[in-house]
Design a protein around this motif. Sequence first.
Motif: not given
Length: 211
Positions: A18-19, A22-23, A25, A28, A109
């Motif tokens: 998840r990290n 997010e970092a 974009d 997941h 994405k």
Amino acid sequence: MIIAVDGPAAAGKGTLSRNIAEAFDFAHLDTGSIYRATAKKVLDNGIDPEDDAACADIARNLTADDITSDGLRTEAVGQAASKVSAIPAVRAALLDFQRDFANTPPHGKAGAVLDGRDVGTVVCPEAQVKIFITADTEVRGERRFKELQSAGQNAIYARVLEEMKERDERDSSRSVAPLKPADDAIVIDTGKLDAQQVFDQALEIIRSRQP
Ligand code: DC
């Protein structure tokens, strides 16, 4: 870009993935949720998790809603997921969905992070980044125990540890796509690291692989 994050239960795959997503974009996918969703439907329909044909039928008819349904994170569903995931026809039925997600991530994405057991070895052997995270069984057992407690579930540490050992053993010894690091995976032991330190190590690995 495809990033594979594999490892045993409660190693920290979800948090790290998840990290990363997010970092950068990126999209997941928690591939365990697909096996859990299959297992939950198997249990809800009173099917034996070792009935190959019936389980494969459930896997072939899984919907997007099933993957996000409530009640997937219980220990009972986790154990059943470990059983249904050892059935070759179940794994085959779920492969295309995972590959499509990796190759054409939703919402346009530019990349995808997939976490699971066999992402780097079987689902996406072409992934540019492969991270295998692990920790001693006791450390992971304690993490899972605390997770269950804070989710308000009634848990007994010795039992959680025992079930985790059983699940690790089944996931690692099955004949199809067993849990193991890909030859080109970078292994991170998360036992003595916090989530930020694991993330920092992963960032270094990802940046070194970016074109
Ligand atoms: O990561 P998890 O605890 O949600 O996974 C549940 C079970 O699903 C796990 O014990 C084995 C199976 N699984 C798998 O076989 N392959 C994956 N890529 C992900 C999960």
